[in-house]
Design a protein around this motif. Sequence first.
Motif, mmCIF file in Angstrom:
data_model
loop_
_atom_site.group_PDB
_atom_site.id
_atom_site.type_symbol
_atom_site.label_atom_id
_atom_site.label_comp_id
_atom_site.label_asym_id
_atom_site.label_seq_id
_atom_site.Cartn_x
_atom_site.Cartn_y
_atom_site.Cartn_z
ATOM 1 N N ARG A 1 -33.717 79.485 -23.504
ATOM 2 C CA ARG A 1 -33.098 80.531 -24.315
ATOM 3 C C ARG A 1 -34.175 81.441 -24.910
ATOM 4 N NH1 ARG A 1 -29.478 76.336 -26.412
ATOM 5 N NH2 ARG A 1 -27.429 76.564 -25.459
ATOM 6 N N LEU B 1 -34.459 85.418 -24.319
ATOM 7 C CA LEU B 1 -34.520 86.357 -25.433
ATOM 8 C C LEU B 1 -35.752 87.251 -25.325
ATOM 9 C CD1 LEU B 1 -33.490 84.009 -28.385
ATOM 10 C CD2 LEU B 1 -32.169 85.947 -27.521
ATOM 11 N N GLN C 1 -35.193 89.703 -22.448
ATOM 12 C CA GLN C 1 -34.230 90.724 -22.847
ATOM 13 C C GLN C 1 -34.878 91.741 -23.781
ATOM 14 O OE1 GLN C 1 -31.551 91.885 -22.033
ATOM 15 N NE2 GLN C 1 -30.548 92.879 -23.770
ATOM 16 N N GLY C 2 -35.745 91.267 -24.665
ATOM 17 C CA GLY C 2 -36.476 92.181 -25.533
ATOM 18 C C GLY C 2 -37.376 93.110 -24.740
ATOM 19 N N GLU D 1 -35.249 95.834 -23.148
ATOM 20 C CA GLU D 1 -34.823 96.890 -24.071
ATOM 21 C C GLU D 1 -35.956 97.863 -24.372
ATOM 22 O OE1 GLU D 1 -31.720 97.476 -24.945
ATOM 23 O OE2 GLU D 1 -31.255 95.792 -23.616
ATOM 24 N N ASP E 1 -25.511 89.564 -16.709
ATOM 25 C CA ASP E 1 -25.490 89.949 -18.113
ATOM 26 C C ASP E 1 -24.664 88.972 -18.953
ATOM 27 O OD1 ASP E 1 -27.116 92.115 -17.717
ATOM 28 O OD2 ASP E 1 -25.473 93.562 -17.511
ATOM 29 N N VAL F 1 -27.044 86.352 -20.331
ATOM 30 C CA VAL F 1 -27.889 86.930 -21.385
ATOM 31 C C VAL F 1 -27.079 87.131 -22.664
ATOM 32 C CG1 VAL F 1 -29.334 88.887 -22.035
ATOM 33 C CG2 VAL F 1 -29.376 88.042 -19.677
ATOM 34 N N GLU F 2 -25.848 87.610 -22.512
ATOM 35 C CA GLU F 2 -24.976 87.803 -23.673
ATOM 36 C C GLU F 2 -24.675 86.468 -24.359
ATOM 37 O OE1 GLU F 2 -21.598 89.731 -22.054
ATOM 38 O OE2 GLU F 2 -22.629 91.641 -21.691
ATOM 39 N N VAL G 1 -26.604 83.866 -24.466
ATOM 40 C CA VAL G 1 -27.807 83.450 -25.188
ATOM 41 C C VAL G 1 -27.924 84.214 -26.504
ATOM 42 C CG1 VAL G 1 -30.325 83.438 -25.133
ATOM 43 C CG2 VAL G 1 -29.033 82.723 -23.123
ATOM 44 N N TRP G 2 -27.663 85.522 -26.472
ATOM 45 C CA TRP G 2 -27.682 86.306 -27.708
ATOM 46 C C TRP G 2 -26.610 85.830 -28.671
ATOM 47 C CZ3 TRP G 2 -31.230 88.995 -29.931
ATOM 48 C CH2 TRP G 2 -32.206 89.636 -29.172
ATOM 49 N N PHE H 1 -27.861 82.675 -30.269
ATOM 50 C CA PHE H 1 -28.920 82.953 -31.236
ATOM 51 C C PHE H 1 -28.347 83.514 -32.535
ATOM 52 C CE2 PHE H 1 -32.293 85.770 -32.950
ATOM 53 C CZ PHE H 1 -33.252 84.801 -33.208
ATOM 54 N N SER H 2 -27.388 84.421 -32.424
ATOM 55 C CA SER H 2 -26.787 85.004 -33.631
ATOM 56 C C SER H 2 -26.025 83.944 -34.423
ATOM 57 C CB SER H 2 -25.865 86.166 -33.259
ATOM 58 O OG SER H 2 -24.794 85.730 -32.436
#
Length: 483
Positions: A358, A362, A365-366, A369, A391, A394-395, A397-398, A401-402
Amino acid sequence: MQLTVIQRILGLLIMLFSVTMLPPAAVGFYYGEQSMWPFLEAFAILLLTGLIIWAPVYRVRRELRLRDGFVVVLMFWLVLGVFGALPLYLDKALHISVTDAVFESMSGLTTTGATVITALDDLPRAILIYRQQLQWMGGMGIIVLAVAILPMLGVGGMQLYRAEMPGPVKDTKLTPRITETAKALWYLYLGFTVACALAYWAVGMEPFDAIAHSFSTVSLGGFSTHDASIGYYDSAAVEAVAITFILLGGVNFALHFLTWRGLSVRHYWQDAEFRTYVLIISTVAAVSVGYLYYTATTEGWSETLRQGIFQAVSIGTTTGFTTTDFYNWPGFLPVLLIFTSFIGACAASTGGGIKVIRFLLLFKQGQREVVRLVHPNAEIAVKVGRSALSDRVVEAVWGFFSAYVAVFAVIMLALMASGLDQVTAFSAVAASLNNLGPGLGDVGPHYADINDFAKWMLCIAMLMGRLEIFTVLVLLTPAFWRK
């Protein structure tokens, strides 16, 4: 929701768990300790409770659904956290409260390793081996073991496996049948445990301590039979064995399986998560050794090397063994080690934390961006190794994390509201949610002195960390309970 199916499985699992009270009772009998009796009492209570729950619905034969699996997993860990505390509460050698008994039990089962028990060197061996046994069972997941057994009793297991197995990828099976997958994982786990115990014995541990520490080493739990933990032995050889099996326990067990089946170690280095895992641990170890040497915290280069590497590996993988009071180290080192535990071990390992895969996603993904700021219309894939991920992954994992950050913040604020200072509250939540154990501030040496409310909140954090947050949070959503 199939309540009768859930009731039947829960009863079966409680009866199976009752059997785990017998080995500590046997140890107590062998050493002539009165502590054997609380374990026999707990065995009887668990067996009877499980039988009462199971008997009215023992004829029910329906396929377990995914939603049922989530309920069974959460209920079972909650029940085990309570019933696992029984022998600790009943044993007069401990004299601990219900809160402390449940805290110790939950910490063991979730392989957290936070303890409220002191003077371990003077405790009966039945209690000591029980604490280690709790961690060993929780390491790979009691539910995964049950997945291998329950089909014999007429219960399918794929839903339980998906709900309990750690890591972002839940549906990957090593073998065509889920039962065989669970068995393969446990054979590997058992093999590592036996090898670890023999290695400890070979470098000077007495047989009891060798077996006990192998349980908490392979499970990345961190409980010890001594107050000084691994530091009790003051042995470079013992520490080398611990480091070896800690690192193995922190690797994805699917990689271990593929290596064993293919008789080739190439699978390890081909895996992007494994390479990142090695890089992170190596970097933190190098920084620790360098800063300890620079500040002259330890005496001599060899001692600096030993302590820096051991603590980096133990804390970074969320094991929690110690050879020194690392929370008293100078400067940023204690906080660096705690931060490393946020990353933790690999997915599908016995460790905790956010998981290396993860963290890797992250980071990538950073990077994506940042590149998109320069090239807004570019189609950039997030890749792990040579594989491009969707995606959706990735979503997810985000999303994890949130949720992790939100849960961390809420529990930390609750602990501070109960009277804990910022450093203690922060490190206690980090150590519990990451299933690490040792913290900073007032929870550096142990957790016995914090208030009961904080202990219950940390029990919740341990459970959410072990079940990777979403398994718990999904039961709190209205959509889950709609028909």
